[in-house]
Design an enzyme around this catalytic site. Structure first.
Site, short mmCIF file in Angstrom:
data_model
loop_
_atom_site.label_atom_id
_atom_site.label_comp_id
_atom_site.label_asym_id
_atom_site.label_seq_id
_atom_site.Cartn_x
_atom_site.Cartn_y
_atom_site.Cartn_z
N ASN A 197 -2.36 -1.95 -8.26
CA ASN A 197 -3.48 -2.85 -7.98
C ASN A 197 -4.80 -2.13 -8.30
O ASN A 197 -5.07 -1.05 -7.76
CB ASN A 197 -3.43 -3.26 -6.50
CG ASN A 197 -4.70 -3.93 -6.02
OD1 ASN A 197 -5.39 -4.59 -6.80
ND2 ASN A 197 -4.99 -3.79 -4.74
N GLU A 256 0.83 -1.20 0.00
CA GLU A 256 0.00 0.00 0.00
C GLU A 256 0.87 1.26 0.00
O GLU A 256 2.02 1.24 0.43
CB GLU A 256 -0.94 0.00 1.21
CG GLU A 256 -1.92 -1.16 1.25
CD GLU A 256 -2.84 -1.21 0.05
OE1 GLU A 256 -3.14 -0.13 -0.53
OE2 GLU A 256 -3.25 -2.31 -0.34
N SER A 286 -48.46 30.12 -39.22
CA SER A 286 -47.59 30.65 -38.17
C SER A 286 -48.39 31.29 -37.04
O SER A 286 -49.47 31.84 -37.25
CB SER A 286 -46.63 31.69 -38.76
OG SER A 286 -45.77 31.08 -39.70
N ALA A 305 -44.17 28.55 -37.97
CA ALA A 305 -43.38 29.17 -36.91
C ALA A 305 -44.28 29.73 -35.81
O ALA A 305 -45.34 30.32 -36.09
CB ALA A 305 -42.52 30.29 -37.48
N HIS A 336 -39.44 26.00 -36.88
CA HIS A 336 -38.87 26.98 -35.96
C HIS A 336 -39.87 27.50 -34.93
O HIS A 336 -41.06 27.63 -35.21
CB HIS A 336 -38.24 28.19 -36.69
CG HIS A 336 -38.83 28.48 -38.03
ND1 HIS A 336 -38.06 28.63 -39.15
CD2 HIS A 336 -40.11 28.61 -38.44
CE1 HIS A 336 -38.83 28.86 -40.19
NE2 HIS A 336 -40.08 28.84 -39.79
N ARG A 379 -59.35 34.44 -35.62
CA ARG A 379 -58.62 35.57 -35.06
C ARG A 379 -59.58 36.76 -34.92
O ARG A 379 -60.59 36.82 -35.62
CB ARG A 379 -57.41 35.95 -35.92
CG ARG A 379 -57.61 35.94 -37.42
CD ARG A 379 -56.46 36.64 -38.15
NE ARG A 379 -55.59 35.73 -38.85
CZ ARG A 379 -55.34 35.84 -40.17
NH1 ARG A 379 -55.91 36.77 -40.91
NH2 ARG A 379 -54.50 35.01 -40.74
N TYR A 387 -52.00 22.05 -21.45
CA TYR A 387 -52.16 22.00 -19.98
C TYR A 387 -53.19 23.03 -19.56
O TYR A 387 -53.05 24.23 -19.85
CB TYR A 387 -50.81 22.27 -19.31
CG TYR A 387 -50.81 22.15 -17.81
CD1 TYR A 387 -51.32 21.02 -17.17
CD2 TYR A 387 -50.29 23.17 -17.02
CE1 TYR A 387 -51.31 20.91 -15.78
CE2 TYR A 387 -50.28 23.07 -15.63
CZ TYR A 387 -50.79 21.95 -15.02
OH TYR A 387 -50.79 21.84 -13.64
#
Length: 426
Positions: A163, A148, A380, A355, A338, A415, A362
């Site tokens: 070792n 050792e 997009s 995009a 993207h 929209r 959720y």
């Protein structure tokens, strides 16, 4: 041949300065001890694997272990265990903090010792800096003892052969365990002392030099980081040898349990976590992050893409920059080029996600699912409020907020009405 493998893991890990035991720290996404467990499973000659640990560590193991009590060194661990387990012809000893990345090293060591009918064999290796390791002492090239670090003479400290802590010991040799005496300084039984005892008993001993992947242990977090580097080099070398192109590999992080097919290209600064499967001819571009997912053939990922768990991408899917995909299935030919988030969603073949598209999956309490059909165009800056179903060959105008089902072959626009008023402040 009746062989028992033993993994020693009863140390207190004081130098790690961590509440987590040393053997549970991870490198390349895998616990230290798991490397040896997995390596030993691949060696058919081993009939049983036992983990020797402490009472404090018992809670970390699902399966039964042998509890070392008291904690009195490596020799003490074998003494306590062998007292109740004497039926094996050979015992292969490994260390939980010394991971074996390539099981073939252990397999070769085992075969050499068994075929040579040695009573005690130690796996050794040459290292540049041998400080801290037990030195292999030879006389006329014959192995005679292990000294050792603290007991080494000035000349012995210059020895490079050390070792590794891995032993193969016969049942005959282990009958001499009671002859090991406690070290006066550490008050422990050293397994290495069995070498001299076997030599004095005229038993056959040997030192088998490992010339393959270097075996290193970790006593400090700094040494753990060195193991991390070593494991990464091992993983990436095997991938490169199989035909995977890794550009600037020192910047790439790839965990264990990853399958990457030949022909894949991985650009710099990519992170690939465990349980990822990437098929041939796919390119993963810089700064992308992938975990627990399947990527098909001829896909393009990134740059700056995040593929979260449970994503299944079919062939020829394109995921562009700043796109996040989570728990979703994208069919062949889908493009999300993207700035989009797709979560808990299935997307049909050849559909295009524009995009800024977000699946709003959720509601504050539950994760809800969306389904998008084949050959559909999502304009997009569209928000898709789950749960909702969008049919095949549908077309959604840019800037829409989709809250209801869209049948196949329909155009949808959702929209608010634009109003232009004269600027009275002008």
């Amino acid at each position: 041949m009746n062989i028992c493998a033993i993994i020693l893991s009863a140390g207190k890990s004081k130098r790690f300065k961590s509440s987590l035991p040393k053997f549970l720290h991870k490198i390349s996404g895998k616990e230290l001890i798991k490397f040896n467990i997995d390596a030993l499973k691949k060696i058919k000659e081993i009939k049983k694997t036992i983990i020797i640990s402490s009472k404090d560590n018992k809670k970390y193991f699902n399966n039964s272990i042998f509890v070392q009590d008291p904690i009195d060194g490596t020799g003490g661990a074998l003494k306590q265990f062998y007292k109740y387990n004497k039926k094996f012809e050979y015992y292969l000893i490994t260390l939980a903090d010394t991971p074996i990345f390539d099981y073939k090293i252990l397999s070769k060591f085992l075969s050499k010792g068994v075929n040579s009918r040695v009573d005690l064999s130690v796996l050794t290796q040459n290292v540049e800096n041998s400080k801290g390791y037990g030195r292999i002492i030879r006389k006329n090239k014959s192995f005679i003892s292990i000294t050792e670090e603290n007991d080494c003479s000035k000349d012995e400290k210059l020895i490079k052969e050390i070792n590794t802590g891995i032993f193969l010991i016969s049942k005959k040799a282990l009958t001499n365990l009671e002859l090991i005496k406690k070290n006066k300084i550490k008050n422990e039984f050293y397994l290495t002392d069995l070498v001299n005892i076997c030599l004095n008993k005229n038993l056959k001993i040997s030192a088998f030099l490992n010339e393959d992947n270097e075996i290193l242990g970790a006593n400090t977090l700094k040494e753990l980081n060195l193991l991390e580097i070593q494991s990464q080099n091992f993983i990436k070398k095997n991938l490169s040898d199989s035909g995977v192109r890794i550009i600037h590999p020192e910047t790439v992080y790839i965990e264990c349990n990853v399958k990457i097919s030949p022909g894949v290209i991985i650009e710099p600064n990519v992170v690939i976590k465990k349980n990822v499967n990437i098929k041939s001819e796919t390119i993963v571009k810089s700064f992308s992050y992938i975990e627990n997912s399947s990527i098909g053939r001829n896909c393009s990922i990134g740059p700056f893409a995040r593929i979260r768990p449970e994503v299944d991408l079919a062939d020829k899917v394109k995921i562009g920059n700043f796109v996040e995909i989570k728990k979703s299935k994208l069919s062949s030919g889908v493009k999300v080029n993207h700035l989009s988030y797709i979560g808990d969603t299935t997307v049909g073949i050849n559909s295009n996600i524009g995009a800024g598209t977000i699946t709003c999956n959720y509601d504050g309490k539950n994760k809800l699912k969306c389904k998008i059909g084949d050959n559909t165009f999502i304009g997009s800056n569209t928000s898709i409020i789950a749960p909702v179903k969008i049919g095949s060959k549908a077309y959604i105008a840019a800037g829409s907020v989709i809250t209801k089902t869209i049948p196949s072959n329909y155009f949808s626009i959702a929209r608010s009405k634009q109003k232009n008023k004269i600027n009275l402040n002008k």
